[in-house]
Design an enzyme around this catalytic site. Structure first.
Site, short mmCIF file in Angstrom:
data_model
loop_
_atom_site.label_atom_id
_atom_site.label_comp_id
_atom_site.label_asym_id
_atom_site.label_seq_id
_atom_site.Cartn_x
_atom_site.Cartn_y
_atom_site.Cartn_z
N GLU A 40 45.07 -69.53 3.82
CA GLU A 40 46.23 -69.74 4.69
C GLU A 40 46.52 -68.47 5.49
O GLU A 40 46.42 -67.37 4.97
CB GLU A 40 47.46 -70.11 3.84
CG GLU A 40 48.78 -70.19 4.58
CD GLU A 40 48.75 -71.16 5.74
OE1 GLU A 40 49.23 -70.76 6.83
OE2 GLU A 40 48.25 -72.29 5.59
N CYS B 256 47.17 -84.54 11.62
CA CYS B 256 48.39 -85.06 12.25
C CYS B 256 48.16 -85.35 13.73
O CYS B 256 49.10 -85.56 14.48
CB CYS B 256 49.55 -84.06 12.08
SG CYS B 256 49.24 -82.43 12.78
#
Length: 400
Positions: free
Chosen positions: A284, A356
Site C-alpha cells: 500500500e 470500481c
C-alpha cells in the site's frame, strides 16, 4: 420528435434509450415517450422513494424497479468486457446492496442566506440539496444531518464545509474540512456536537491538514477477525454487505493458495480475510493505511507482511510476482495498467481483480488474457445503490 418512442434500455449515465439512440432522462425500459415529450409509464418504472430525486446527485436510478436495476449493474460490467473481447467462463449472480446500507459518505454544508444547507450536491451543479430524507445512507449517518445543520446555524458569514462520515466499530467518524474554529465558544460548540451525538471521532482540517479533536477510544474497523486501526479518511468499501460479497469471493477463489500478494491493500480488507493459513504480502502506498495494517498484523500475530510501496511508480516486478501462488489486485478507478502488464508476464497461477471501474478493469484484463490468463469468474457488485457507479470481482487463472 414526430412519433412515439419506446425505451429499450438504460444508458451508462442513467438515461433511457430508444431504438434510434435517443436519450430520455428519468425513463425506464417499457416507457413510451410521446411526440410532445409526455411519458406513458411502463412496467419497469417505480415511484422514487426519496423526495429529493432526481435533483439530488446522490442517486440516478431510483425510478427503476429491482429487476431493471440488477440488469443495469450487470450490463455495465458485461458490456465493458465485450468491448475488449472478454468472455467469462462463469457470470455469477449480481450483488446489489439494499437501501440505507451506505456506511460512508461525503456531504457538503453551505450558508444560504443565513440558513445552513446540508446534503449532497445537485446533479451537475455545485448547489447543495438540503437533505431531509436519504434512502441510501445508514441511519447512523443520516442521524447527523440535523445536528450538523443545528451547529452550523450559529455561524455567521459565508462558508463551504465538507463533512466526511464513516461508520466504524465505535460509531460515526466525522471529518470536517474548511471549517475555521475561533475562540472558546466555537471550540466548546464543536466538542458538544461530538459528545452529544456520540461520535467515535471528530477530525478538523482548517487548511493545515487533518487534526483529531475528539476520540474517546481508538477508532477501528473489523477486517476478517482483526480490529484494524482506521485512519481518518481511509478507503473503505461503501457497504458492509458489498465488502462481504467481494471478500467471500476472494476467499473462495483463492482457497488453497499459500503465498498471496494483496496489491493496493489499504488497511488490509483482503489481507486479513485471506491470511492464516496463507501468508499475505500487503502492499500500500498511503502511509497511514500501511502503518494501520502493520500494527494490526503485529498485535494480532497474523501472517500478514505489510510493505509501504507505490505500485503506480514501482509495481511488483516479474521476479517478485513469481514468488506468489496468487495475487489480489484492488486498484483505484484508474486501474493498474503497469502492474497488470507485469502480471501478464508472470507465472502467478490465480489473480483476483477487484475493480470500481469496469472500463479500466477491461483494459487490464484484456492484456492478461492475451498473455495466457483465462477469465474464469465474474461478478458485478452494486454497492452504490441507485447510482451508475458499479464495481466487480473477477478471477483469472493461468492457462496450463
Amino acid at each position: 420528435m414526430s412519433e412515439s418512442k419506446v425505451i429499450l434500455r438504460v444508458a451508462a449515465k442513467g438515461d433511457g434509450v430508444s431504438a434510434d439512440g435517443s436519450h430520455f432522462a428519468g425513463t425506464a425500459p417499457g416507457d413510451i415517450v410521446a411526440p410532445d415529450g409526455s411519458v406513458q409509464r411502463g412496467p419497469h418504472f417505480v415511484e422514487p422513494p426519496c423526495r429529493h430525486f432526481p435533483e439530488c446527485g446522490g442517486c440516478q436510478l431510483q425510478h427503476l424497479d429491482e429487476e431493471t436495476l440488477l440488469s443495469f449493474v450487470t450490463a455495465r460490467v458485461t458490456n465493458a468486457a465485450l468491448k475488449e473481447g472478454l468472455e467469462a467462463g462463469e457470470l455469477l449472480t449480481t450483488h446489489l446492496s439494499p437501501p440505507r446500507s451506505r456506511r460512508r459518505a461525503s456531504l457538503h454544508i453551505v450558508n444560504a442566506g443565513g440558513r445552513p444547507l446540508v446534503g449532497f450536491r445537485k446533479a451537475g451543479s455545485h448547489q447543495v440539496i438540503d437533505m431531509q430524507q436519504c434512502e441510501i445512507l445508514r441511519p447512523e449517518l443520516f442521524a447527523l444531518v440535523a445536528p450538523l445543520r443545528q451547529m452550523m446555524a450559529r455561524r455567521q458569514g459565508k462558508y463551504s464545509v465538507d463533512a466526511e462520515l464513516t461508520l466504524t466499530d465505535q460509531g460515526v467518524d466525522c471529518s470536517l474540512k474548511n471549517l475555521t474554529i475561533e475562540g472558546l465558544q466555537q471550540t466548546e460548540a464543536l466538542l458538544d456536537f461530538a459528545r452529544d451525538n456520540g461520535l467515535a471521532r471528530l477530525t478538523m482540517d482548517q487548511g493545515y491538514g487533518p487534526e483529531t479533536v475528539w476520540e474517546p477510544e481508538p477508532v477501528t474497523m473489523m477486517m476478517g477477525r482483526v480490529a484494524v486501526p482506521f485512519p481518518s479518511g481511509s478507503f473503505l468499501q461503501a457497504t458492509a454487505d458489498g465488502e462481504a460479497a467481494l471478500v467471500n469471493d476472494a476467499r473462495e477463489w483463492l482457497a488453497g493458495s499459500n503465498f498471496i500478494a494483496d496489491l493496493f491493500s489499504g488497511v488490509g480488507t483482503f489481507a486479513f480475510a485471506l491470511c492464516d493459513p496463507a501468508k499475505v504480502l500487503a502492499a500500500e502506498a498511503a502511509r497511514e493505511m500501511h502503518f494501520a495494517c502493520k500494527s494490526a498484523a503485529a498485535l494480532a500475530k497474523r501472517p500478514v507482511h505489510p510493505v509501504h510501496r507505490d505500485l503506480f511508480r514501482n509495481p511488483l516486478q516479474v521476479d517478485e510476482l513469481n514468488r506468489f501462488d496468487a495475487v489480489v489486485l484492488d486498484p483505484p478507478r484508474a486501474g493498474a495498467k503497469d502492474q497488470a502488464e507485469l502480471l501478464a508476464q508472470s507465472t502467478v497461477a490465480k489473480v483476483v481483480y477487484i475493480s470500481c471501474n469496469p472500463s479500466s478493469w477491461a483494459r487490464d484484463a484484456a492484456r492478461m488474457v492475451a498473455a495466457g490468463y483465462r477469465l474464469e469468474k465474474l461478478r458485478a457488485v452494486g454497492q452504490f445503490r441507485w447510482s451508475t457507479h458499479v464495481e466487480l470481482a473477477s478471477l483469472f487463472v493461468r492457462e496450463g
